[in-house]
Each structure stands twice: as structure tokens, then as C-alpha cells.
Design an enzyme around this catalytic site. Sequence first.
Site, PDB file in Angstrom:
ATOM      1  N   ASP A  14      50.693  -5.220  62.798  1.00  0.00           N
ATOM      2  CA  ASP A  14      52.299  -5.137  62.263  1.00  0.00           C
ATOM      3  C   ASP A  14      52.537  -6.691  61.615  1.00  0.00           C
ATOM      4  OD1 ASP A  14      52.610  -2.430  62.866  1.00  0.00           O
ATOM      5  OD2 ASP A  14      53.024  -3.122  65.110  1.00  0.00           O
ATOM      6  N   LYS A  17      50.324  -6.858  56.914  1.00  0.00           N
ATOM      7  CA  LYS A  17      49.020  -6.925  56.101  1.00  0.00           C
ATOM      8  C   LYS A  17      49.031  -6.109  54.799  1.00  0.00           C
ATOM      9  CE  LYS A  17      46.928  -5.194  59.388  1.00  0.00           C
ATOM     10  NZ  LYS A  17      48.189  -5.217  60.652  1.00  0.00           N
ATOM     11  N   ASN A  39      46.554   5.631  62.269  1.00  0.00           N
ATOM     12  CA  ASN A  39      47.274   4.914  63.115  1.00  0.00           C
ATOM     13  C   ASN A  39      48.171   3.666  62.608  1.00  0.00           C
ATOM     14  OD1 ASN A  39      44.986   3.605  62.712  1.00  0.00           O
ATOM     15  ND2 ASN A  39      44.622   3.146  65.187  1.00  0.00           N
ATOM     16  N   ALA A  40      47.729   3.015  61.339  1.00  0.00           N
ATOM     17  CA  ALA A  40      48.180   1.967  61.068  1.00  0.00           C
ATOM     18  C   ALA A  40      49.545   2.289  60.065  1.00  0.00           C
ATOM     19  CB  ALA A  40      47.319   1.431  59.771  1.00  0.00           C
ATOM     20  N   HIS A  42      51.266   0.628  57.182  1.00  0.00           N
ATOM     21  CA  HIS A  42      51.387  -0.411  56.004  1.00  0.00           C
ATOM     22  C   HIS A  42      52.635  -0.360  55.229  1.00  0.00           C
ATOM     23  CE1 HIS A  42      46.811  -1.427  56.717  1.00  0.00           C
ATOM     24  NE2 HIS A  42      47.757  -1.782  57.915  1.00  0.00           N
ATOM     25  N   ARG A 143      28.114  11.438  69.045  1.00  0.00           N
ATOM     26  CA  ARG A 143      27.215  12.130  68.075  1.00  0.00           C
ATOM     27  C   ARG A 143      27.505  13.712  68.003  1.00  0.00           C
ATOM     28  NH1 ARG A 143      22.220   9.640  70.248  1.00  0.00           N
ATOM     29  NH2 ARG A 143      23.742   9.667  71.995  1.00  0.00           N
ATOM     30  N   GLN A 223      45.538  -2.554  62.107  1.00  0.00           N
ATOM     31  CA  GLN A 223      45.728  -3.322  63.249  1.00  0.00           C
ATOM     32  C   GLN A 223      45.600  -4.769  63.142  1.00  0.00           C
ATOM     33  OE1 GLN A 223      43.495  -0.367  63.354  1.00  0.00           O
ATOM     34  NE2 GLN A 223      45.470   0.852  63.163  1.00  0.00           N
ATOM     35  N   THR A 238      43.105  -0.743  70.361  1.00  0.00           N
ATOM     36  CA  THR A 238      42.499   0.289  69.720  1.00  0.00           C
ATOM     37  C   THR A 238      41.120   0.608  69.567  1.00  0.00           C
ATOM     38  OG1 THR A 238      42.966   1.669  67.437  1.00  0.00           O
ATOM     39  CG2 THR A 238      42.394  -0.952  67.299  1.00  0.00           C
ATOM     40  N   ASP A 332      61.194 -15.624  57.193  1.00  0.00           N
ATOM     41  CA  ASP A 332      62.818 -15.844  57.205  1.00  0.00           C
ATOM     42  C   ASP A 332      63.545 -15.246  58.432  1.00  0.00           C
ATOM     43  OD1 ASP A 332      61.194 -13.355  56.051  1.00  0.00           O
ATOM     44  OD2 ASP A 332      63.207 -12.158  55.849  1.00  0.00           O
ATOM     45  N   SER A 412      55.496 -15.665  53.380  1.00  0.00           N
ATOM     46  CA  SER A 412      56.233 -14.562  52.707  1.00  0.00           C
ATOM     47  C   SER A 412      57.344 -14.973  53.508  1.00  0.00           C
ATOM     48  CB  SER A 412      55.441 -13.306  53.193  1.00  0.00           C
ATOM     49  OG  SER A 412      56.439 -12.288  53.215  1.00  0.00           O
TER      50      SER A 412
END
Length: 432
Positions: A14, A17, A39-40, A42, A143, A223, A238, A332, A412
Site C-alpha cells: 500500500d 506502487k 490480493n493487491a 493498486h 505440484r 505488496q 504474503t 502531503d 508524490s
Amino acid sequence: MSTTLVVVGSQWGDEGKGKITDYFASHADMVVRYQGGNNAGHSVAFGGKKYSLQSIPSGIFNPQTINVMGNGMVVNPVSVIAELRKLSDQGITEHNLYISTRAAMVMPWHSALDGAYEANLGKALIGTTKKGIGPCYADKYSRIGMRIGDLLEPEYFRMRLEAALAVKNPEMKMLGLPEMDADEIYNQYMEIAEQLKDRIVDTSDLINKHLQGEGNILFEGAQGMMLCIDHGTYPYVTSSTPSAASVPVGAGIAPQWIKTVAGVLKAYCTRVGEGPFPTELHDEIGDGIRERGHEYGTVTGRPRRVGWLDCCVAKYTSRLSGITNWAVTLLDVLSGIDTLRICYAYELDGKVIECPPSTIAALERCKPLYVEMPGWKEDITAVRKYEDLPENARKYLEKVEEITGVPVGLVSVGPDREQTFITSPELKKFAK
Ligand code: IMP
């Protein structure tokens, strides 16, 4: 010759990215995800609109960019179709997307088992996203997993499905879950195959052909490295390796292609789920950061735990990934705090240490040592040049560089694409 840039998360995920990848994506011919799955979460914002992606690479907003879901991912095809549909509904209708034949495929039993394991762990629960990520990776390594390429071979798919269910159904029965029906899953997945078949290719071949040409390739981590299955805060991690070290395996390229690595570093820390978090804040400063930073999970909606910036963690993750520049995000959000703290080391059993220890028990005993920095009052969301940042904001960034030994290459100051500026020549060549 091709250039490559890797964007990795340097904390517990978080870090922003998605935004950083999208920023560089306009210059990239190809964006590749190499680990993790849906699970991400973005988030990308531009033109006054917000988008959220789970498993699809953040280059999807540029129709000329080829987006690749690499073999190192665990791909849930149902989720891919839902994400594509949502993008179309939001006006993003050109989808330049390929999925690796070799990627592990998330099956219906994976999320069911993820939930059941968590329920049975009681107090020892991990706090997973319940998307079936761990059980899918576990099946891959046992497998008995299924792969995305199996969708192209109906008979082979059926054989693998029956073999997997012969192991999974008894396990589900034991855990009190309903058993699953091969016919039902077969029919559902063959329908999915029809929708995705043109996107399923040998992506290692595709990426390597690009590398041999003039392409610019961006590898998008999911992640953060403190959630790495090997080097993170195990077991509260993870099930993949989010660092740049997993790009070669997860994309199917040789390691010498990796040169520039941007470590996305949020100006403070957050973590979702359980596990140690030495700089965690339990006061109104933390609550304020959570609200201003909208620190609620994109995938699960859970409030994130918030803490001071931990440069012990940053030093460690820069070492693991060979980070060449920090991409500092959400600066910020720190505006308006009188005194800021940066953790530069830990005290462990009376000794000062500069990197997180390798066992959880020891990490839980660590006390963060802080340097205090004066804050700034100004709203910095309209700043577009390093020189225009308030002096104390610049000093904060310079302290991060001094402690970690890694230069800040990008800053940023808000969620939008435009609220970004590059501060190092090394990253400039990857920007528009
Ligand atoms: P899993 O990846 O769903 O197995 O969850 C394992 C741990 O990783 C949990 O603590 C999750 O909250 C965390 N996690 C997984 N994906 C992300 C992410 O994209 N951002 C932040 N935390 C994540």
C-alpha cells in the site's frame, strides 16, 4: 537496447506502487506483474477519476502499453474478467493484456480454504485478504496446482481438475466446508477459457523478444518487501517474494536485465493484517494520518495500522532489492504535524541494531529509536518542483537519504498523475 525499471514496495504494501507504475507506464512499451495476485489493490487517479486494480498491471490505462501477467503470479481468471468489465464500465475499453500460460491459477477451493485456515488459526491468524493466495501458491509447490495454460487444453484441464479435487475435497470435508463438484467447475472454467483464450500466451517469450529489441519494460511489484515469504515478518506475510529479486523467475528473464529499481516508500508506514510493527502509532497523530491518507484497504476495506517512517525497514528492503532510488509517496499527508519522527535504528535487548532482526520474537522486543524533525504547515499538494517544497519537507527527505544511503528520485504529493515530480536524472529517463 531495451531499458528496464522495477517498481517495488519497500514497506508492508500500500505504498502507492500503482500510481508510480502508471506514472512511468506512459514511457513503457510493456508493464509486467511478476508475483502475487488479486490480493493487491493498486489505485490510479487521473483526469479527475479514480480507478482500482487488483491483478491487472497498472499500464492498462495506456492502450499502446502491453500489459503482462507473468508466470510468477497466481491468477484468478474470474477476477480478471470482473476487473476488465469494471474498467470497460469506467470508459477504459482497450485492454492490451496477456496472461502467462505458466501462471498458477486460483481455483474456487483456494479462497474457501484461505478463510477456513484463518478461522482455525484463532489468535494466531495472519489477517489474509482471503483471496486464496497462500493456498494457491501452496498447491503450485505441492505440484497439484492448475495453470492458466490448462484452460487451453480442455481434456488436460479435466484430468488435472479431478486430480486436484481428489486431494482437496477430503481436506474441505475435514474442515467442514462443502465439497466441490468437478462438472460445475469444468463448465464455469471452460466458459472463462472462451473469454480469455486470446490473451493466454508464453509471456516469457513475449518479454524476451521485447528485451532483444528497443522496448522499455517496467516490472510492477505487488505488496511490500516486509511481506516477503522469505525475508518479511514470517508468518505475517504474503506467499510470494515482492522484491526485485523475484523479477527474473516471475517474468522468465535473465537476472542481468535488472539495473534500476525504484523503491516506493510511503512518507510514513502502514500495515494491514497482523504482525509486529515497531513504529506503530496508537494516538491521534496516527488517526489523523489514517484519515488524511485514506488508509483503508482497497481490497478489503480494513482500516490500516499507521506508524512513523521506519528507516530500519527501508535500509533492509533497499539491501534486499538493490534499490537505486526512493519514490517517496504521500508526503502531503504529513503536512500540519508539528514534530515528525523517523526511526533510524532499533534497541534490542540493550543493543542498538540497524536492520530488523530475522526472528519475529526478537522483532517484537525491538524498541524504535527516533530522530525528531520539525514539521511543516503548508499544503504541498500543488508543489511540482523539489525546490518549491517547504524547507522542513526537504530536510525530512534529506534525512531519509542520509539514514538509508539511497537518493530520493521521485516525490508524490497527491493521488493524481500530475502530483508527481522526479528529482534524479536516473529516473528521468523512464518518465515522459
Ligand atoms: P494474503 O496475501 O492474502 O495471503 O495476506 C497475507 C498478508 O499480506 C496479510 O497481512 C495481508 O493483509 C497482506 N497483504 C496482501 N496483499 C497486500 C497488499 O496489496 N497490500 C497490503 N497488504 C497486503
